[in-house]
Design an enzyme around this catalytic site. Sequence first.
Site, PDB file in Angstrom:
ATOM      1  N   PHE A 140      -4.963  -3.709  -0.695  1.00 20.30           N
ATOM      2  CA  PHE A 140      -4.481  -5.101  -1.166  1.00 20.30           C
ATOM      3  C   PHE A 140      -2.864  -5.478  -0.777  1.00 20.30           C
ATOM      4  O   PHE A 140      -1.908  -4.658  -1.148  1.00 20.30           O
ATOM      5  CB  PHE A 140      -4.736  -5.200  -2.618  1.00 20.30           C
ATOM      6  CG  PHE A 140      -4.521  -6.499  -3.119  1.00 20.30           C
ATOM      7  CD1 PHE A 140      -5.264  -7.786  -2.954  1.00 20.30           C
ATOM      8  CD2 PHE A 140      -3.173  -6.924  -3.577  1.00 20.30           C
ATOM      9  CE1 PHE A 140      -5.205  -8.855  -3.163  1.00 20.30           C
ATOM     10  CE2 PHE A 140      -3.016  -8.364  -3.946  1.00 20.30           C
ATOM     11  CZ  PHE A 140      -3.947  -9.416  -3.946  1.00 20.30           C
ATOM     12  N   ASP A 225       4.204  -0.774   1.254  1.00 24.30           N
ATOM     13  CA  ASP A 225       4.094  -1.876   0.239  1.00 24.30           C
ATOM     14  C   ASP A 225       4.078  -1.115  -1.207  1.00 24.30           C
ATOM     15  O   ASP A 225       3.084  -0.671  -1.599  1.00 24.30           O
ATOM     16  CB  ASP A 225       2.616  -2.612   0.513  1.00 24.30           C
ATOM     17  CG  ASP A 225       2.421  -3.916  -0.318  1.00 24.30           C
ATOM     18  OD1 ASP A 225       3.289  -3.909  -1.474  1.00 24.30           O
ATOM     19  OD2 ASP A 225       1.589  -4.655  -0.342  1.00 24.30           O
ATOM     20  N   LYS A 254       6.689  -8.101  -8.170  1.00 25.36           N
ATOM     21  CA  LYS A 254       6.061  -7.825  -9.422  1.00 25.36           C
ATOM     22  C   LYS A 254       7.230  -7.406 -10.390  1.00 25.36           C
ATOM     23  O   LYS A 254       8.027  -8.309 -10.804  1.00 25.36           O
ATOM     24  CB  LYS A 254       5.114  -6.858  -9.386  1.00 25.36           C
ATOM     25  CG  LYS A 254       3.916  -7.362  -8.671  1.00 25.36           C
ATOM     26  CD  LYS A 254       2.761  -6.831  -8.807  1.00 25.36           C
ATOM     27  CE  LYS A 254       1.344  -7.321  -8.470  1.00 25.36           C
ATOM     28  NZ  LYS A 254       0.557  -7.072  -7.344  1.00 25.36           N
TER      29      LYS A 254
HETATM   30  C1  LIG Z   1       0.120  -7.674  -6.172  1.00 26.95           C
HETATM   31  C2  LIG Z   1       0.381  -7.241  -4.820  1.00 26.95           C
HETATM   32  C3  LIG Z   1       0.850  -7.922  -3.699  1.00 26.95           C
HETATM   33  C4  LIG Z   1       0.866  -9.366  -3.944  1.00 26.95           C
HETATM   34  O1  LIG Z   1       1.949 -10.096  -4.635  1.00 26.95           O
HETATM   35  P1  LIG Z   1       1.642 -11.415  -5.090  1.00 26.95           P
HETATM   36  O2  LIG Z   1       3.064 -11.684  -5.959  1.00 26.95           O
HETATM   37  O3  LIG Z   1       0.429 -11.602  -5.845  1.00 26.95           O
HETATM   38  O4  LIG Z   1       1.695 -12.336  -4.051  1.00 26.95           O
HETATM   39  C5  LIG Z   1       0.691  -7.408  -2.425  1.00 26.95           C
HETATM   40  N1  LIG Z   1       0.949  -6.099  -2.312  1.00 26.95           N
HETATM   41  C6  LIG Z   1       0.437  -5.199  -3.373  1.00 26.95           C
HETATM   42  C7  LIG Z   1       0.440  -3.817  -2.942  1.00 26.95           C
HETATM   43  C8  LIG Z   1       0.394  -5.750  -4.679  1.00 26.95           C
HETATM   44  O5  LIG Z   1      -0.144  -5.017  -5.690  1.00 26.95           O
END
Ligand SMILES: *Cc1c(COP(=O)(O)O)cnc(C)c1O
Length: 400
Positions: A140, A225, A254
């Site tokens: 994701f 990521d 986040k």
């Molecule tokens: C939540 C998340 C995203 C996307 O972040 P948003 O602020 O919702 O756009 C990207 N990569 C990972 C691993 C995530 O958990």
Amino acid sequence: MNTKDYIAVEDHYGAHNYKPLDVVITEGKGVWVKDVDGNRYMDFLAAYSALNQGHCHPRLIKIMQEQMAKLALTSRAFRNDQLPFLAKELCELTGFEMMLPMNSGAEAVETAIKAARKWGYQVKGVKNDKAEIIACEGNFHGRTISIITFSPEEQYKQGFGPLTPGFKMIEYGDADALEAAITPNTVAFLVEPIQGEGGVIVPPEGYLKKAREICDRHKVLFIADEIQSGLGRTGKMFASEHENVKPDMITIGKALSGGMYPVSAVVASKEILGVFKPGDHGSTYGGNPLGCAVAREALKVIIDEKLPQRAQELGDYLMQQLQKIKSPHVDFYRGKGLWIGIVLKEEANGARRFCEALMEKGLLCKETHWNVIRLAPPLIISKEEIDWALERLEEVLTTL
Ligand SMILES: *Cc1c(COP(=O)(O)O)cnc(C)c1O
């Protein structure tokens, strides 16, 4: 107005792109939230790890109030006095040379993709428009058109084409698959050190290290990521540290603002982020002084309150205690730090009904995928609060 009324208004006027639990939250403090009917709950999701510092952390409220009363937005047409320090502090924390600020996580991932492609053309010498990026099954990375192109979830893509070319998918956790997928046009490998939305999937020991070596051998950028796995969640500041791996680029988001405001960033070397020239990329709110001020403080809170260490110790405790629960529904537990997936058996009939039952008992969790209950409380949680949650978990997992 009670819960039902709020839901009716939202469902009438709001697009139905989520299916939330039917709890309407109006206040939060630390690990606790209150709904509009006056019920109290413990938040065991922490906004997918955006609330590692807990709800409404007093230091973050203070800095937000002070900074917003002083200066909130300049745009990057002008400079502000907060961005230089966030850039410096984030580079010092991560050991990288440069950062680029954005707002949402998806924007940080998009930024990393753009940087990797341009680096591929300018530094690696890939022919124009031929760059390939490898991503993993079960990933994701966000919801933009380019990112959903390499989403494993059919639903994320269905009806949103045409999608973006230049991405390849391989099995997560299989380093040989990475090596086999690399071509002379490969510019980057994009990977979550632990897959969050995928269901808190920890790859086999040594995977990240092997992937790092393979990327080095083929001059392919290793992009971690860490938007959900970073900033303490797994017991280290960044999850890549569990294997002593230094990525070429990290995406952060986040918890970077402790739930106060959307702030994300990409950190990398000068060779990589240096490919951006004025006008190449940007964002009106990216690097704004309010976001930078709160992010600076949010990082300091993580360090001062030793949140990675807490995640490690309390996560080990939570995992140990969970293992003692004799539930007919649980297949196994997996995770690292304060980030645990309860994987239910096929016969359990999905995780949603367990999350609904937990909510009735005052514990807010969310299913991810059909059969996984994700536990990810704020990292400021106390041992006593974990025990409180464990009582509810045991009750629901053994009696439902
Ligand atoms: C939540 C998340 C995203 C996307 O972040 P948003 O602020 O919702 O756009 C990207 N990569 C990972 C691993 C995530 O958990």
